[in-house]
Structure formats: C-alpha cells, structure tokens
Scaffold this active site. Structure first.
Site, PDB file in Angstrom:
ATOM      1  N   MET A  36     -30.090  13.544 -22.985  1.00 50.83           N
ATOM      2  CA  MET A  36     -30.981  13.672 -21.814  1.00 50.83           C
ATOM      3  C   MET A  36     -31.786  12.510 -21.636  1.00 50.83           C
ATOM      4  SD  MET A  36     -32.064  17.475 -21.086  1.00 50.83           S
ATOM      5  CE  MET A  36     -33.273  17.665 -22.092  1.00 50.83           C
ATOM      6  N   HIS A  43     -30.516  10.078 -31.728  1.00 48.86           N
ATOM      7  CA  HIS A  43     -29.461   9.964 -31.005  1.00 48.86           C
ATOM      8  C   HIS A  43     -28.603   8.822 -31.474  1.00 48.86           C
ATOM      9  CE1 HIS A  43     -32.809  11.190 -28.062  1.00 48.86           C
ATOM     10  NE2 HIS A  43     -31.721  11.975 -27.804  1.00 48.86           N
ATOM     11  N   GLN A  67     -31.986  23.321 -17.591  1.00 50.00           N
ATOM     12  CA  GLN A  67     -32.635  23.984 -19.242  1.00 50.00           C
ATOM     13  C   GLN A  67     -33.815  23.908 -19.265  1.00 50.00           C
ATOM     14  OE1 GLN A  67     -29.955  20.766 -20.907  1.00 50.00           O
ATOM     15  NE2 GLN A  67     -31.486  20.679 -22.438  1.00 50.00           N
ATOM     16  N   ASP A 156     -31.176  20.502 -33.181  1.00 48.39           N
ATOM     17  CA  ASP A 156     -31.203  21.823 -32.318  1.00 48.39           C
ATOM     18  C   ASP A 156     -30.216  22.715 -32.920  1.00 48.39           C
ATOM     19  OD1 ASP A 156     -32.962  20.796 -30.171  1.00 48.39           O
ATOM     20  OD2 ASP A 156     -31.749  19.023 -30.436  1.00 48.39           O
ATOM     21  N   GLN A 159     -28.923  25.433 -30.794  1.00 48.37           N
ATOM     22  CA  GLN A 159     -27.974  24.926 -29.671  1.00 48.37           C
ATOM     23  C   GLN A 159     -26.565  24.832 -30.113  1.00 48.37           C
ATOM     24  OE1 GLN A 159     -29.158  21.848 -26.545  1.00 48.37           O
ATOM     25  NE2 GLN A 159     -28.305  20.599 -28.141  1.00 48.37           N
ATOM     26  N   MET A 190     -37.317  13.467 -35.458  1.00 44.71           N
ATOM     27  CA  MET A 190     -37.427  12.564 -34.487  1.00 44.71           C
ATOM     28  C   MET A 190     -36.969  13.533 -33.167  1.00 44.71           C
ATOM     29  SD  MET A 190     -35.549   9.105 -35.596  1.00 44.71           S
ATOM     30  CE  MET A 190     -36.320   8.042 -36.872  1.00 44.71           C
ATOM     31  N   SER A 192     -37.815  13.432 -28.467  1.00 45.33           N
ATOM     32  CA  SER A 192     -38.131  12.842 -27.431  1.00 45.33           C
ATOM     33  C   SER A 192     -39.602  13.190 -27.033  1.00 45.33           C
ATOM     34  CB  SER A 192     -37.252  12.979 -26.061  1.00 45.33           C
ATOM     35  OG  SER A 192     -36.002  12.805 -26.601  1.00 45.33           O
ATOM     36  N   ARG A 193     -39.900  14.495 -27.710  1.00 47.87           N
ATOM     37  CA  ARG A 193     -41.244  15.055 -27.058  1.00 47.87           C
ATOM     38  C   ARG A 193     -42.567  14.478 -28.398  1.00 47.87           C
ATOM     39  NH1 ARG A 193     -40.200  19.639 -24.063  1.00 47.87           N
ATOM     40  NH2 ARG A 193     -38.003  19.909 -23.567  1.00 47.87           N
TER      41      ARG A 193
HETATM   42  P1  AMP Z   1     -31.513  15.472 -26.198  1.00 46.76           P
HETATM   43  O1  AMP Z   1     -31.601  14.216 -25.556  1.00 46.76           O
HETATM   44  O2  AMP Z   1     -32.793  15.920 -26.796  1.00 46.76           O
HETATM   45  O3  AMP Z   1     -30.775  16.507 -25.346  1.00 46.76           O
HETATM   46  O4  AMP Z   1     -30.444  15.347 -27.429  1.00 46.76           O
HETATM   47  C1  AMP Z   1     -29.265  14.846 -27.505  1.00 46.76           C
HETATM   48  C2  AMP Z   1     -28.616  15.136 -28.861  1.00 46.76           C
HETATM   49  O5  AMP Z   1     -29.394  14.290 -29.895  1.00 46.76           O
HETATM   50  C3  AMP Z   1     -28.689  16.567 -29.306  1.00 46.76           C
HETATM   51  O6  AMP Z   1     -27.325  16.800 -29.836  1.00 46.76           O
HETATM   52  C4  AMP Z   1     -29.932  16.561 -30.167  1.00 46.76           C
HETATM   53  O7  AMP Z   1     -29.491  17.850 -31.049  1.00 46.76           O
HETATM   54  C5  AMP Z   1     -29.699  15.266 -30.908  1.00 46.76           C
HETATM   55  N1  AMP Z   1     -30.918  15.068 -31.524  1.00 46.76           N
HETATM   56  C6  AMP Z   1     -32.124  14.999 -30.981  1.00 46.76           C
HETATM   57  N2  AMP Z   1     -33.149  14.672 -32.045  1.00 46.76           N
HETATM   58  C7  AMP Z   1     -32.217  14.327 -33.205  1.00 46.76           C
HETATM   59  C8  AMP Z   1     -32.757  13.991 -34.500  1.00 46.76           C
HETATM   60  N3  AMP Z   1     -33.893  13.837 -34.738  1.00 46.76           N
HETATM   61  N4  AMP Z   1     -31.723  13.897 -35.291  1.00 46.76           N
HETATM   62  C9  AMP Z   1     -30.292  13.980 -34.891  1.00 46.76           C
HETATM   63  N5  AMP Z   1     -29.881  14.338 -33.751  1.00 46.76           N
HETATM   64  C10 AMP Z   1     -30.965  14.644 -32.760  1.00 46.76           C
END
Ligand code: AMP
Length: 288
Positions: A36, A43, A67, A156, A159, A190, A192-193
């Site tokens: 996202m 990421h 979502q 996640d 998920q 880590m 985004s929030r």
């Molecule tokens: P998002 O942009 O939050 O939907 O995350 C995109 C992907 O990055 C999802 O598969 C998340 O599980 C993964 N992700 C988010 N944070 C981390 C993290 N700290 N370490 C590894 N993967 C992550």
C-alpha cells in the site's frame, strides 16, 4: 547505468501494465510484492527476496479502501508515491504498478470475496470486513499481475494465513512466499503506521517486541503452557500505562488455531494500541 541495474517502469493504469505483462516471455518467473506504499525497509526486504528468486519483479502500490474500517484511517494512510518509486528504482524493481481504483475495481458495486475461517478472530474480529477487503484486492491484483511467486510479510501473520487459503483455492499456481519481519534497532517491527506514534508512544511501543521476545526466551527455558506465557506478556505490557492490549494468543504455525502446550514454530501473536495507533507483532517459538 551501472552493470546489473534495472530500468524501473511506472504503470499507472491497467491497460499499459497489461501490455507490458504480455511482453514477458512465459518461461520467465514473475515475483510480485503487493503493497500500500509508504515503503520502508520491511517492504524492501520482500523486494530483495523477489529479486533473488525471480526473473522479473513487480511491486504494486495501491491503498485499498476496502480493507480499512474507517474513512479517517483510509484518508490518513500515508501516501508517499514519489519516494516509493525512488525506493523501487534503487531496489531494481522492473515494474511499479500503481493503479487507480477504477483499474482494480472497474465495476460500480464490488462483490467481496469471503475469506477463509482463518480470518475469524484477532484482526478479523477487531477489524470487521478487513480480510474480505484484503482477499478481494489480492485476488484482483493476482489476476492483473499473474505472478509466479507472491511475497508477503509474516509481520501480518494472520494475513499470510488468510491469503494462503485464498490462493490455494483461487490461484493454485501462484506460490505464496512468507518473509521474515524487519525490525528497527530497538526491536519494533517496521510499519507504515509507526510514523503516527508520538516520541513517548514510540518508546512505549518497544515493550511489545521486548515482551514477546521474553516469552520466547521463557519457552526456551522450559515454560510450555501458553497461558503462563500470555500472563507474563500481559504483566510486562501493563508496566506501560499508555499501552492498551487488544489480544495476545499463541497459535499453531501457519494457522490461527490456539494452542495450550507450545511446540516449536508455534507463534505468539499480539495487537496493542498506543497513542491511538494500532500495532501488531508476532514471534515464533524457535530454539535459541
Ligand atoms: P503494506 O504496505 O502494509 O500492505 O505491506 C505490504 C507488505 O509488506 C505486506 O506483505 C506486509 O506484511 C509486508 N511488511 C510490512 N511490514 C513489514 C516488516 N516490518 N517486515 C517485513 N514485511 C513487512
């Protein structure tokens, strides 16, 4: 251009992306990292794994309204498109796919997919409709990108379980590759929030990985009952008055099935709210 550097192409609509996708010869493997945006090192670790394992790498950036549980949460979700594209360029991504809603959901009324049983409880209970939105968008993106392998972060955890179920039913040829959680130096996963945390909330939030890590250490010293370890985590988190515990549980590896006596690779999962920011984390019980 340095040797081995890839030209990253940005596709902002479905038809230009489709034309590019059709140009990839069938024998070439396509790795896909759905995101996202608001990209961070977590990421990037998924992208690096995809780069190491696949011929071509696609990153999608799409903030999926379906979502989110509240309009406010969706609106305030960070959008950092230019930086995201730059990060993808540095990571040698082949294609960044940043579609509009009308590219992903051309119809007026979207029929949501029903997620599997693994969507019940935990995130599914605290965020009603969240996983229906997740599986619906991931299914659409899988249809558009047609990846060989799709990479998802174990941060996640639920998920991953829910997407595994959806993919085995609707996309049996796509390999789902779960990737380890990237953490800040102080242990915080880590996310985004994290940027929404105040400096004091940011400090308090480290109690979560620290408490989960302690639970894994206790298991290593012979404490095997999940109740005992969950109580220990609650006691540790309760020392931080700003933390509001949403749930803590131990589940069997790869599923959401609660376990009483913990075996290797079972997972302790937790969600907390600090400063109004919801954070999730989990750790596996692995031998030290
Ligand atoms: P998002 O942009 O939050 O939907 O995350 C995109 C992907 O990055 C999802 O598969 C998340 O599980 C993964 N992700 C988010 N944070 C981390 C993290 N700290 N370490 C590894 N993967 C992550």
């Amino acid at each position: 251009m340095d040797r081995g550097q890839t030209m990253t192409t940005l596709f902002t609509n479905r038809s230009s992306f489709h034309t590019w996708r059709k140009s990839i010869p069938e024998h070439r493997t396509v790795g896909f990292v759905p995101t996202m945006g608001a990209l961070h090192a977590g990421h990037v670790s998924l992208i690096e794994q995809a780069k190491a394992e696949c011929d071509v790498v696609v990153v999608s950036i799409y903030v999926n309204a379906l979502q989110f549980n509240s309009e406010t949460d969706f609106t305030r979700y960070p959008r950092t498109e230019e930086t995201d594209f730059h990060i993808c360029t540095l990571a040698n991504v082949d294609a960044v796919f940043a579609p509009l809603k009308s590219d992903v959901f051309p119809e007026d009324v979207v029929e949501l997919l029903t997620p599997s049983k693994n969507a019940q409880g935990y995130e599914g209970a605290d965020r009603p409709g969240h996983f229906a939105g997740v599986v619906t968008v991931v299914d659409r993106l899988f249809n558009l990108v047609q990846p060989s392998v799709a990479y998802f972060g174990l941060k996640d955890y639920q998920q991953v379980a829910v997407i595994n179920d959806m993919a085995s039913q609707l996309h049996p040829n796509i390999v789902i590759s779960p990737c380890i959680t990237m953490r800040e130096n102080d242990g915080l996963a880590m996310s985004s929030r994290n940027r929404f945390l105040t400096p004091s909330g940011r400090k308090s939030a480290t109690a979560l990985p620290s408490a989960l890590g302690k639970a894994v250490s206790s298991w290593n010293t012979g404490v095997t009952q999940s109740k005992e370890l969950i109580d220990q985590v609650i006691a540790d988190l309760s020392k931080e008055p700003s933390i509001d515990i949403q749930y803590i549980s131990v589940v069997r590896n790869g599923s959401m099935e609660p376990v009483q006596a913990i075996s290797e690779n079972d997972v302790i999962i937790a969600a907390i709210v600090v400063d109004g920011v919801r954070l999730i984390d989990n750790m596996s019980f692995t031998n030290a």
